[in-house]
Enzyme design. Structure first.
Site, PDB file in Angstrom:
ATOM      1  CB  SER A 183      -0.963   0.001   1.186  1.00 44.01           C
ATOM      2  OG  SER A 183      -0.267  -0.110   2.404  1.00 44.01           O
ATOM      3  CD  GLU A 184       0.427   4.334   2.369  1.00 43.02           C
ATOM      4  OE1 GLU A 184      -0.533   5.100   2.204  1.00 43.02           O
ATOM      5  OE2 GLU A 184       0.498   3.539   3.323  1.00 43.02           O
ATOM      6  CB  THR A 185       7.415   1.869  -0.872  1.00 42.73           C
ATOM      7  OG1 THR A 185       6.893   0.569  -1.195  1.00 42.73           O
ATOM      8  CG2 THR A 185       8.929   1.763  -0.692  1.00 42.73           C
ATOM      9  CG  HIS A 196       1.220   1.923   6.886  1.00 36.43           C
ATOM     10  ND1 HIS A 196       0.898   2.303   5.601  1.00 36.43           N
ATOM     11  CD2 HIS A 196       1.980   0.803   6.764  1.00 36.43           C
ATOM     12  CE1 HIS A 196       1.429   1.439   4.745  1.00 36.43           C
ATOM     13  NE2 HIS A 196       2.093   0.522   5.424  1.00 36.43           N
TER      14      HIS A 196
END
Length: 295
Positions: free
Chosen positions: A45-47, A76
């Protein structure tokens, strides 16, 4: 070029639950398009990419990417990056330069692979536009109109840096029944990245006050296991009914995906005015490695 990275599960202390995150360290040599392509490669979902800060008194600068877009702020990745830096440096406070502003995270070390981070929102949530009518919202979520809303909560649009449509539903059983219809999704939810945060109260559950699910096709995501930026937006919605002084709420997310997560939200009001919003959660390291980008 080799780049080290750490994999964490965020908003949990249990490995293989929560929201997975890749933290790429020493990323100063990367261009924007390279970071976007690496985020697409991880397909999480994110890096988050950690770089040297512009100000010496700050710990690091970070950039946050979904598989398709860069975000000015996300919960997050902020928690995960702060835990990585806190475990490495043994510092109790981490100052991160994000596109939205400088965020100070207070770190508590749980063990050598696990930590907890909490931070004040750099921007308090504010209304961000008009919501769709209840019928259109219900059809887009595979629900009935009477499923939408509870105890004075109605659909709304808020942002604490990232725009979310906030959709209250009557119960956890309704939350479980949500089945998004992606046809016409962007027309029903046109603002921002078309992101929708569906939430309800959980009066019969010990240990948490609310439950939520998040859907963001405009970010290149399906359902997200835990979304700090959406919880930050939700603070604006909850503050209206919160008592004066300081209140903490616990919100679960990801249970319907088999990735249970727990987000804490702090609200402080001076009379009827929201003066502080905060997000907190734990993160646990699950792996480390390196990227080989070029021969």
């Amino acid at each position: 070029m080799k780049l080290d990275y750490t994999l964490l599960d965020v908003f949990t202390t249990e490995r293989l639950s929560g929201n997975p995150l890749a933290v790429v360290t020493k990323a100063d040599g990367l261009h924007d398009d390279q970071m976007q392509r690496i985020a697409a490669e991880f397909n999480l979902s994110e890096t988050v990419f950690i770089k040297r800060p512009q100000a010496e008194r700050h710990t690091a600068a970070v950039r946050i990417f979904t598989p398709q877009v860069e975000l000015p702020f996300a919960g997050h990745p902020t928690v995960g990056a702060a835990v990585v830096l806190g475990l490495e440096s043994k510092m109790s406070a981490i100052r991160l330069e994000e596109p939205i502003g400088v965020i100070t995270c207070v770190i508590e070390r749980i063990d050598r692979r696990t930590g907890n981070a909490r931070f004040a929102l750099p921007h308090l949530p504010a209304p961000a536009g008009p919501p769709p009518d209840r019928l259109r919202v219900a059809l887009a979520l595979g629900l009935e109109p009477e499923d939408i809303g509870f105890a004075g909560h109605l659909p709304a649009v808020w942002s604490a840096g990232v725009v979310f449509y906030l959709v209250p539903v009557k119960s956890p059983s309704v939350l479980r029944r949500v089945r998004p219809d992606r046809r016409g999704w962007a027309e029903v939810f046109p603002l921002g990245h078309n992101s929708v945060y569906v939430y309800c109260e959980t009066p019969d559950e010990d240990g948490n006050d609310y439950a939520a699910r998040m859907f963001a096709p405009g970010m290149g995501l399906g359902e997200d296991p835990a979304t700090g930026a959406a919880a930050a937006a939700l603070i604006g919605q909850l503050a209206g009914n919160a008592p004066g002084g300081q209140t903490e709420y616990r919100l679960r997310q990801g249970l319907e995906m088999g990735r249970p997560s727990l987000i804490t939200m702090q609200i402080r009001k001076d009379g009827d005015t929201l003066t502080h919003g905060g997000i907190g959660g734990s993160a646990v390291v699950v792996g480390q490695g390196s990227l080989d980008l070029y021969d």
